[in-house]
Design a protein around this motif. Structure first.
Motif, PDB file in Angstrom:
ATOM      1  N   GLY A   1      81.599  62.547 -26.502  1.00  0.00           N
ATOM      2  CA  GLY A   1      82.946  63.042 -26.191  1.00  0.00           C
ATOM      3  C   GLY A   1      83.952  61.951 -25.902  1.00  0.00           C
ATOM      4  N   ALA A   2      83.547  60.677 -26.040  1.00  0.00           N
ATOM      5  CA  ALA A   2      84.467  59.573 -25.739  1.00  0.00           C
ATOM      6  C   ALA A   2      85.693  59.614 -26.640  1.00  0.00           C
ATOM      7  CB  ALA A   2      83.748  58.230 -25.880  1.00  0.00           C
ATOM      8  N   ILE A   3      85.425  59.931 -27.902  1.00  0.00           N
ATOM      9  CA  ILE A   3      86.545  60.250 -28.803  1.00  0.00           C
ATOM     10  C   ILE A   3      86.612  61.767 -28.805  1.00  0.00           C
ATOM     11  CG2 ILE A   3      87.438  60.124 -31.148  1.00  0.00           C
ATOM     12  CD1 ILE A   3      85.791  57.597 -31.527  1.00  0.00           C
ATOM     13  N   PRO A   4      87.576  62.346 -28.101  1.00  0.00           N
ATOM     14  CA  PRO A   4      87.563  63.803 -27.888  1.00  0.00           C
ATOM     15  C   PRO A   4      87.304  64.575 -29.179  1.00  0.00           C
ATOM     16  CG  PRO A   4      89.338  62.806 -26.646  1.00  0.00           C
ATOM     17  CD  PRO A   4      88.764  61.708 -27.504  1.00  0.00           C
ATOM     18  N   ILE A   5      86.430  65.583 -29.042  1.00  0.00           N
ATOM     19  CA  ILE A   5      86.059  66.394 -30.197  1.00  0.00           C
ATOM     20  C   ILE A   5      86.686  67.776 -30.048  1.00  0.00           C
ATOM     21  CG2 ILE A   5      83.907  65.175 -30.670  1.00  0.00           C
ATOM     22  CD1 ILE A   5      82.402  67.256 -29.110  1.00  0.00           C
TER      23      ILE A   5
END
Length: 386
Positions: free
Chosen positions: A262-266
């Motif tokens: 989720g670090a790069i928002p999904i």
């Protein structure tokens, strides 16, 4: 207890480009991770050979100390090559139970036992050697046969034999002393002669037999031996509780992987990307708490469905008001950790109820239960454990 290393989680985050739910794939991840984790958490098992005359109480003794290791249908525990011996085993112990000496078969049984020991190198093979022999004598009979004594004196290694005298509650003191004298005259030290009774008659001497056996088996087998026994339930319950540090590392490791996803928002609709990591985490916890393989097989597919229901966009919107349209690192990590601690508590409860022989509830995960647990976890997120 032996230290266990927690599994690696990197391989479970693969597949970020495939957001669609694939239940067969997730079920296979769960089963595969369970098998892998069972190997990680496995310990060296002790192996005991139980021998003696037929009707001497060998199987009753095994049941008294190790409880449900003896199946109802014992025909499944032997092969054409080992017809004189039944093999009972689980993840903690292996037990060879001899069919025993019977009137008219003493010479043949002696030969077949010697052949069995030699052919299978029972005391010298590196994979699963016999560590200990319990030779069971009935306390009420008139004497010891030459075949009994030859087995204990010549066929079995002297330093691995414990002489067990059964039906302790029915033996007169003079009978017991006479039998002990004969055994000592044939090379068995007095401190390795133990009189016992089965569970129905109070399990007299069984704790002493277990403690002496624990002293005699190799150090690397002792943790599994303790987990195999059923006469000290307090120890077993402590053993379940002592798994907490490993369970925490497992959960927090999976939570970190989920946060990385989720670090790069999904998009909220792609939240099922978290499921492979969560399924792997749950399978590892199942292996840690010795949830049986058959149970995993039965609940894997429906449990995947339940978890999938929680991480769908509609359910997440209900679970986390104001979440919007994306799942970020914080939400992904917290969701996975909360699921892990929820499952951990359930597995602990199941394991302890089995030890206490109380009814074991069916394991499941529904939205309302999880919602309450997730909210409680978020309130206490700084404490790691809800």
């Amino acid at each position: 207890m032996n230290e266990q290393k927690e599994p690696e989680w990197g391989d479970l985050s693969a597949g970020k480009s495939k957001p669609e739910l694939d239940q067969p794939r997730l079920t296979e991840i769960m089963r595969s991770k369970y098998k892998e984790s069972r190997e990680i958490f496995s310990r060296k098992r002790p192996c005991i050979l139980v021998c003696g005359n037929k009707e001497n109480g060998k199987t009753s003794l095994i049941k008294t100390i190790f409880d449900d290791i003896v199946p109802e249908d014992r025909s499944r525990c032997r092969s054409s090559k080992t017809l004189d011996f039944d093999l009972y085993e689980n993840e903690n112990i292996r037990i060879w139970d001899s069919k025993g000496l019977r009137p008219g078969n003493a010479v043949e049984f002696l030969k077949r036992t010697a052949w069995f020991i030699e052919s299978y190198q029972m005391f010298s093979n590196e994979e699963d050697p016999v560590h200990l022999v319990w030779y069971v004598f009935q306390g009420l009979d008139t004497g010891l046969t030459d075949y009994d004594l030859e087995l204990t004196r010549e066929i079995f290694p002297a330093d691995k034999v414990i002489a067990v005298i059964s039906k302790r509650d029915l033996i007169r003191p003079k009978q017991l002393e006479a039998k002990k004298r004969i055994l000592m005259q044939n090379g068995i030290p007095e401190d390795r002669i133990i009189a016992v009774s089965d569970a129905e008659r109070g399990a007299i001497g069984c704790r002493r037999l277990f403690d002496l056996s624990c002293e005699m088996i190799p150090e690397e087998c002792k943790a599994a031996f303790w987990d195999a026994q059923r006469i000290d339930t307090e120890y077993q319950i402590r053993s379940v509780i002592d798994k907490d540090p490993i369970a925490r590392k497992t959960i927090l490791g999976a939570s970190a992987v989920a946060a990385g996803i989720g670090a790069i928002p999904i998009p909220l609709s792609d939240a099922t990307l978290l499921l492979p990591t969560q399924m792997g985490m749950i399978a590892t916890l199942a292996a840690l708490y010795h949830i049986q393989k058959e149970v995993i097989g039965n609940f894997a597919l429906p449990f995947v469905s339940q978890c999938a229901g929680i991480v769908t966009a509609t359910s997440l919107a209900k679970l986390i008001p104001g979440i919007g349209s994306i799942v970020n690192a914080g939400v992904a990590g917290s969701l996975t950790a909360a699921m892990g601690f929820f499952v951990k508590k359930n597995f602990e409860d199941i394991a302890i109820k089995k030890i206490k022989k109380e009814p074991v509830p069916e394991f499941g995960l529904n939205f309302e239960q999880f919602k309450a647990f997730y909210e409680d976890f978020r309130k206490n997120s700084g404490k790691e454990n809800p």
